[in-house]
Design a protein around this motif. Structure first.
Motif, PDB file in Angstrom:
ATOM      1  N   ALA A   1      45.819  43.536  41.124  1.00  0.00           N
ATOM      2  CA  ALA A   1      44.676  42.822  40.552  1.00  0.00           C
ATOM      3  C   ALA A   1      44.913  41.316  40.460  1.00  0.00           C
ATOM      4  O   ALA A   1      44.718  40.701  39.425  1.00  0.00           O
ATOM      5  N   SER A   2      45.338  40.715  41.583  1.00  0.00           N
ATOM      6  CA  SER A   2      45.485  39.257  41.617  1.00  0.00           C
ATOM      7  C   SER A   2      44.112  38.596  41.592  1.00  0.00           C
ATOM      8  O   SER A   2      43.928  37.529  41.016  1.00  0.00           O
ATOM      9  N   PHE A   3      43.170  39.229  42.273  1.00  0.00           N
ATOM     10  CA  PHE A   3      41.770  38.794  42.234  1.00  0.00           C
ATOM     11  C   PHE A   3      40.913  40.026  41.970  1.00  0.00           C
ATOM     12  O   PHE A   3      41.310  41.140  42.257  1.00  0.00           O
ATOM     13  N   LYS A   4      39.711  39.786  41.431  1.00  0.00           N
ATOM     14  CA  LYS A   4      38.830  40.918  41.168  1.00  0.00           C
ATOM     15  C   LYS A   4      38.172  41.407  42.450  1.00  0.00           C
ATOM     16  O   LYS A   4      37.854  42.577  42.583  1.00  0.00           O
ATOM     17  N   GLY A   5      37.958  40.474  43.381  1.00  0.00           N
ATOM     18  CA  GLY A   5      37.230  40.843  44.586  1.00  0.00           C
ATOM     19  C   GLY A   5      38.003  40.570  45.856  1.00  0.00           C
ATOM     20  O   GLY A   5      39.073  39.951  45.840  1.00  0.00           O
ATOM     21  N   THR A   6      37.450  41.057  46.974  1.00  0.00           N
ATOM     22  CA  THR A   6      38.053  40.775  48.275  1.00  0.00           C
ATOM     23  C   THR A   6      37.711  39.354  48.725  1.00  0.00           C
ATOM     24  O   THR A   6      38.209  38.889  49.740  1.00  0.00           O
ATOM     25  N   ARG A   7      36.811  38.670  48.002  1.00  0.00           N
ATOM     26  CA  ARG A   7      36.504  37.267  48.274  1.00  0.00           C
ATOM     27  C   ARG A   7      36.858  36.452  47.021  1.00  0.00           C
ATOM     28  O   ARG A   7      36.625  36.923  45.898  1.00  0.00           O
ATOM     29  N   VAL A   8      37.394  35.251  47.218  1.00  0.00           N
ATOM     30  CA  VAL A   8      37.622  34.378  46.063  1.00  0.00           C
ATOM     31  C   VAL A   8      36.285  33.750  45.679  1.00  0.00           C
ATOM     32  O   VAL A   8      35.778  33.954  44.574  1.00  0.00           O
ATOM     33  N   VAL A   9      35.705  32.995  46.610  1.00  0.00           N
ATOM     34  CA  VAL A   9      34.332  32.521  46.432  1.00  0.00           C
ATOM     35  C   VAL A   9      33.577  32.930  47.700  1.00  0.00           C
ATOM     36  O   VAL A   9      32.915  33.953  47.738  1.00  0.00           O
ATOM     37  N   ASN A  10      33.713  32.110  48.754  1.00  0.00           N
ATOM     38  CA  ASN A  10      33.155  32.482  50.047  1.00  0.00           C
ATOM     39  C   ASN A  10      34.220  33.128  50.934  1.00  0.00           C
ATOM     40  O   ASN A  10      33.940  34.043  51.691  1.00  0.00           O
ATOM     41  N   GLY A  11      35.426  32.587  50.840  1.00  0.00           N
ATOM     42  CA  GLY A  11      36.497  33.036  51.715  1.00  0.00           C
ATOM     43  C   GLY A  11      37.204  34.275  51.179  1.00  0.00           C
ATOM     44  O   GLY A  11      37.042  34.651  50.014  1.00  0.00           O
ATOM     45  N   HIS A  12      38.006  34.878  52.059  1.00  0.00           N
ATOM     46  CA  HIS A  12      38.713  36.100  51.687  1.00  0.00           C
ATOM     47  C   HIS A  12      39.848  35.829  50.711  1.00  0.00           C
ATOM     48  O   HIS A  12      40.508  34.793  50.774  1.00  0.00           O
ATOM     49  N   SER A  13      40.070  36.795  49.829  1.00  0.00           N
ATOM     50  CA  SER A  13      41.251  36.778  48.967  1.00  0.00           C
ATOM     51  C   SER A  13      42.308  37.675  49.608  1.00  0.00           C
ATOM     52  O   SER A  13      42.037  38.372  50.578  1.00  0.00           O
ATOM     53  N   ILE A  14      43.508  37.681  49.027  1.00  0.00           N
ATOM     54  CA  ILE A  14      44.570  38.556  49.537  1.00  0.00           C
ATOM     55  C   ILE A  14      44.270  40.027  49.334  1.00  0.00           C
ATOM     56  O   ILE A  14      44.919  40.883  49.908  1.00  0.00           O
ATOM     57  N   GLU A  15      43.280  40.335  48.480  1.00  0.00           N
ATOM     58  CA  GLU A  15      43.035  41.732  48.128  1.00  0.00           C
ATOM     59  C   GLU A  15      42.416  42.500  49.286  1.00  0.00           C
ATOM     60  O   GLU A  15      41.518  42.015  49.963  1.00  0.00           O
ATOM     61  N   THR A  16      42.920  43.709  49.480  1.00  0.00           N
ATOM     62  CA  THR A  16      42.304  44.622  50.438  1.00  0.00           C
ATOM     63  C   THR A  16      41.863  45.853  49.647  1.00  0.00           C
ATOM     64  O   THR A  16      42.274  46.042  48.504  1.00  0.00           O
ATOM     65  N   LYS A  17      41.022  46.666  50.252  1.00  0.00           N
ATOM     66  CA  LYS A  17      40.657  47.915  49.585  1.00  0.00           C
ATOM     67  C   LYS A  17      41.820  48.891  49.730  1.00  0.00           C
ATOM     68  O   LYS A  17      42.564  48.842  50.719  1.00  0.00           O
ATOM     69  N   ARG A  18      41.982  49.755  48.753  1.00  0.00           N
ATOM     70  CA  ARG A  18      43.051  50.733  48.871  1.00  0.00           C
ATOM     71  C   ARG A  18      42.595  51.911  49.721  1.00  0.00           C
ATOM     72  O   ARG A  18      41.404  52.089  49.969  1.00  0.00           O
TER      73      ARG A  18
ATOM     74  N   LEU B   1      46.762  34.429  54.235  1.00  0.00           N
ATOM     75  CA  LEU B   1      46.367  34.284  52.834  1.00  0.00           C
ATOM     76  C   LEU B   1      47.608  34.501  51.987  1.00  0.00           C
ATOM     77  O   LEU B   1      48.231  35.564  52.045  1.00  0.00           O
ATOM     78  N   VAL B   2      47.989  33.469  51.266  1.00  0.00           N
ATOM     79  CA  VAL B   2      49.217  33.529  50.469  1.00  0.00           C
ATOM     80  C   VAL B   2      48.844  33.293  49.008  1.00  0.00           C
ATOM     81  O   VAL B   2      48.269  32.256  48.674  1.00  0.00           O
ATOM     82  N   ALA B   3      49.133  34.257  48.154  1.00  0.00           N
ATOM     83  CA  ALA B   3      48.735  34.086  46.748  1.00  0.00           C
ATOM     84  C   ALA B   3      49.846  34.501  45.807  1.00  0.00           C
ATOM     85  O   ALA B   3      50.644  35.390  46.101  1.00  0.00           O
ATOM     86  N   ARG B   4      49.880  33.818  44.683  1.00  0.00           N
ATOM     87  CA  ARG B   4      50.797  34.194  43.617  1.00  0.00           C
ATOM     88  C   ARG B   4      50.006  34.363  42.323  1.00  0.00           C
ATOM     89  O   ARG B   4      49.274  33.456  41.911  1.00  0.00           O
ATOM     90  N   LYS B   5      50.174  35.536  41.727  1.00  0.00           N
ATOM     91  CA  LYS B   5      49.599  35.762  40.398  1.00  0.00           C
ATOM     92  C   LYS B   5      50.618  35.196  39.419  1.00  0.00           C
ATOM     93  O   LYS B   5      51.686  35.778  39.208  1.00  0.00           O
ATOM     94  N   ILE B   6      50.310  34.031  38.873  1.00  0.00           N
ATOM     95  CA  ILE B   6      51.275  33.314  38.046  1.00  0.00           C
ATOM     96  C   ILE B   6      51.409  33.982  36.685  1.00  0.00           C
ATOM     97  O   ILE B   6      52.502  34.107  36.145  1.00  0.00           O
ATOM     98  N   ASN B   7      50.301  34.408  36.140  1.00  0.00           N
ATOM     99  CA  ASN B   7      50.324  35.223  34.918  1.00  0.00           C
ATOM    100  C   ASN B   7      49.100  36.140  34.983  1.00  0.00           C
ATOM    101  O   ASN B   7      48.329  36.055  35.952  1.00  0.00           O
TER     102      ASN B   7
END
Lengths: 300, 179
Positions: free
Chosen positions: A49-66, A176-182
Motif C-alpha cells: 500500500a505505497s499508493f492507493k491506486g495504480t495511478r498517482v495522478v495521471n501517470g502510473h504508480s509502482i502499484e500493480t494489481k495482485r 517507476l521507483v518509489a519509497r514508502k518513507i512512512n
C-alpha cells in the motif's frame, strides 16, 4: 574440573555474572511474553500500500494489481477551468479513457484502454522487479518496469491514406521507483522515454525523455493528497507544449478508489501526458477530472 | 567456586525445561458478520508458550499473517484498521484458572490477563477448553469477542456498514512440551 578456564581473579566476577543470569532467568519465567518476544525470529516483510491506486495522478504508480484482481478504471478529464461560464468552466468538453488492468501474478500486471482524446488505444505491461521490504535482507525501494504502446486512430485511415499504421504507434518506457518513507508518505521518481514513430520534426523529436517526480501524503486513513510533475529533459526548442503538473486527492472506500484531479494535461496516457500537455498550469489552464476505479477479485 | 558455577548453570537449564509447552500448531481466525458481506481471515503463524507449573499462558499473533480471501481486503485490514506497520502484533498474557494438569479429558478453563491489540491493552478474561492429549501435547481452544472500540480500531465513516463493531475470534492451539 577445567570446564571453565578463568584466571583466579576473575572467578568472583564470573560467579556474579552467573548469579545475574540466573536471576534474569527467574524473572523471565514469570514473563512468558517477553520470553516469546525474544524467541521470535525477525522476518522480512514486504511493504504494501505505497499508493492507493495504480495511478498517482495521471501517470502510473509502482502499484500493480495482485494475482486474480481486475481493475476497471474510468478516467474523466474536463476542459479548462479558465474557459469561462459559457463552457461551464470546462465541464462542456470532456474526454474519457476506459481501461482494464488485470493481475496475472502479484508482480505482473497487464492493461488495456481506450482514450477519446485523439482516439487512442493503449496496452501495457507492468512488472514489479524489486520490492521494498523491512527486516532481515531489507530493500529500500520498489522498482516497477512499465512498457506501453499507443495507437492513435485519428485521423481515420479513409480520410488520409498517406498515414501508415506505423505512423500511429508510440512506445512508452518507464522505470517507476518509489519509497514508502512512512505509512503516510511515499515518494516516486519515474524516468520516462516516449518514442513517437512519426513526429513533425520542426517541433518535436521522436525520442523524448522525461523525469517524473510524484508523491502522496495520507491525511486520513482513507484520503491522501497526491502530486506529480513530469520534467521533460530534452524538450524541443520550438515545442508548443508544457511540462505536466497534476494535483490529486485520493478517496478510498472498500473496493473503490476515487481520485479527484487538477492538471494542465488533458490526456491520461504517457504520450499525451508527457509530450503533449497543452495547458500552462499557472495561467489557469487547468483541467478538472477524476479517476474512478473498482477492483474485482476474479480468482482466489 | 567452579562447582558453584556449574550448579548455577544446571539450575538455569532446569528452569528452561520445566513444564513449558511451546505452540506447535496454531489457527487464529475471525469473523465479522454484516449485511453486505461477511469478512473472515485465518492466521496459522502465531507463537505461544504455556507453563503448566504456573498455569501461565502467552501468545503472539502477527497481524500481517492474517490471510483473507480478498487480497485488497487484506491490504485494507493491515493499512487502515490494524495499522500493522505501527502495531505488528496482537498479544495475550494471562493465568489459567480451573485447570488440573493431572486430569485427562477436556476441561473448561478461563484465563485472565492482558489482551493487547492495535497497541491498546485491556484486562480480559477468556474462556475456553484445554485438554491433555498426552504428557507431551496440550490442546487449547477459545472463542471470544473483540469490540473494536475497546482497542481504538476506527472504521472509516464511509465503510461503517461493511464491518461489524464486534469481531468473533476463534483460537485453536496445540502445544508441545519443550525438551
Amino acid at each position: 574440573m577445567n570446564l571453565i578456564n578463568l584466571p583466579k581473579t576473575l572467578t568472583p566476577i564470573a560467579s556474579i555474572i552467573a548469579i545475574l543470569i540466573f536471576c534474569a532467568d527467574v524473572s523471565g519465567q514469570d514473563d512468558l511474553l517477553s520470553e516469546l518476544q525474544q524467541s521470535k525470529k525477525p522476518e522480512k516483510e514486504y511493504t504494501s500500500a505505497s499508493f492507493k491506486g495504480t495511478r498517482v495522478v495521471n501517470g502510473h504508480s509502482i502499484e500493480t494489481k495482485r494475482s486474480g484482481e481486475l481493475e476497471f478504471i474510468i478516467s474523466h478529464r474536463f476542459g479548462r477551468i479558465n474557459s469561462g461560464a459559457y463552457n461551464l468552466w470546462g465541464l462542456d468538453d470532456a474526454f474519457i479513457r476506459i481501461g482494464l488492468e488485470y493481475g496475472v501474478t502479484d508482480k505482473l500486471g497487464i492493461g488495456v484502454g481506450r482514450s477519446s482524446f485523439n482516439k487512442i488505444f493503449d496496452g501495457y505491461l507492468k512488472y514489479k522487479v524489486l520490492q521494498q521490504s523491512s527486516g532481515p535482507g531489507s530493500f529500500p525501494f520498489t522498482l516497477t518496469a512499465f512498457v506501453s504502446t499507443n495507437i492513435q486512430t485519428v485521423p481515420k485511415a479513409d480520410t488520409d491514406p498517406s498515414i501508415d499504421f506505423a505512423d500511429r504507434v508510440t512506445g512508452n518506457y518507464q522505470l517507476l521507483v518509489a519509497r514508502k518513507i512512512n505509512p503516510q508518505l511515499t515518494i516516486q521518481i519515474s524516468p520516462t522515454l516516449v518514442h513517437i514513430n512519426t513526429v513533425d520534426g520542426s517541433v518535436a523529436d521522436n525520442d523524448q525523455f522525461a523525469l517524473g517526480i510524484s508523491g502522496r501524503q495520507k491525511i486520513t486513513k482513507s484520503v491522501s493528497l497526491n502530486a506529480e510533475y513530469f520534467l521533460r529533459l530534452n524538450r524541443h526548442e520550438n515545442t508548443p507544449y508544457y511540462n505536466s503538473l497534476g494535483l490529486g486527492i485520493d478517496i478510498e472506500t472498500g473496493g473503490h478508489v476515487f481520485q479527484l484531479i487538477f492538471s494542465n494535461s488533458q490526456g491520461v496516457i504517457e504520450r499525451t501526458l508527457v509530450t503533449e500537455t497543452a495547458g500552462q498550469f499557472f495561467d489557469g489552464d487547468i483541467h478538472f477530472g477524476f479517476n474512478i476505479t473498482r477492483t474485482f477479485q476474479l480468482k482466489k | 567456586m567452579r562447582i558453584i558455577l556449574i550448579l548455577f548453570f544446571t539450575t538455569v537449564s532446569l528452569n528452561v525445561t520445566g513444564q513449558k509447552y511451546n505452540l506447535d500448531v496454531s489457527l487464529v481466525s475471525f469473523y465479522s458478520y454484516s449485511v453486505i458481506e461477511d469478512i473472515s481471515a485465518e492466521n496459522s503463524e502465531s507463537l505461544g508458550l504455556i507453563d503448566l507449573s504456573t498455569n501461565r499462558v502467552a501468545f503472539i499473533v502477527p497481524i500481517i499473517k492474517f490471510k483473507f480471501k480478498k487480497k485488497l481486503m487484506q491490504e485494507h485490514f493491515n493499512e487502515k484498521y490494524m495499522e500493522s506497520e505501527l502495531y505488528p502484533q496482537a498479544t495475550f498474557q494471562g493465568t489459567m484458572v480451573g485447570f488440573d494438569s493431572d486430569a485427562l479429558g477436556k476441561q473448561d478453563v478461563s484465563a485472565s490477563g492482558k489482551l493487547t491489540i492495535h497497541g491498546i491493552s485491556q484486562d480480559v478474561s477468556l474462556t475456553g477448553g484445554i485438554q491433555n492429549i498426552s504428557d507431551q501435547i496440550v490442546n487449547l481452544s477459545s472463542e471470544f469477542k473483540v469490540k473494536l472500540e475497546d482497542y481504538e480500531i476506527e472504521i472509516p465513516q464511509l465503510l461503517w456498514q461493511n464491518i461489524a463493531e464486534e469481531i468473533e475470534v476463534k483460537v485453536e492451539f496445540t502445544f508441545k512440551l519443550v525438551k
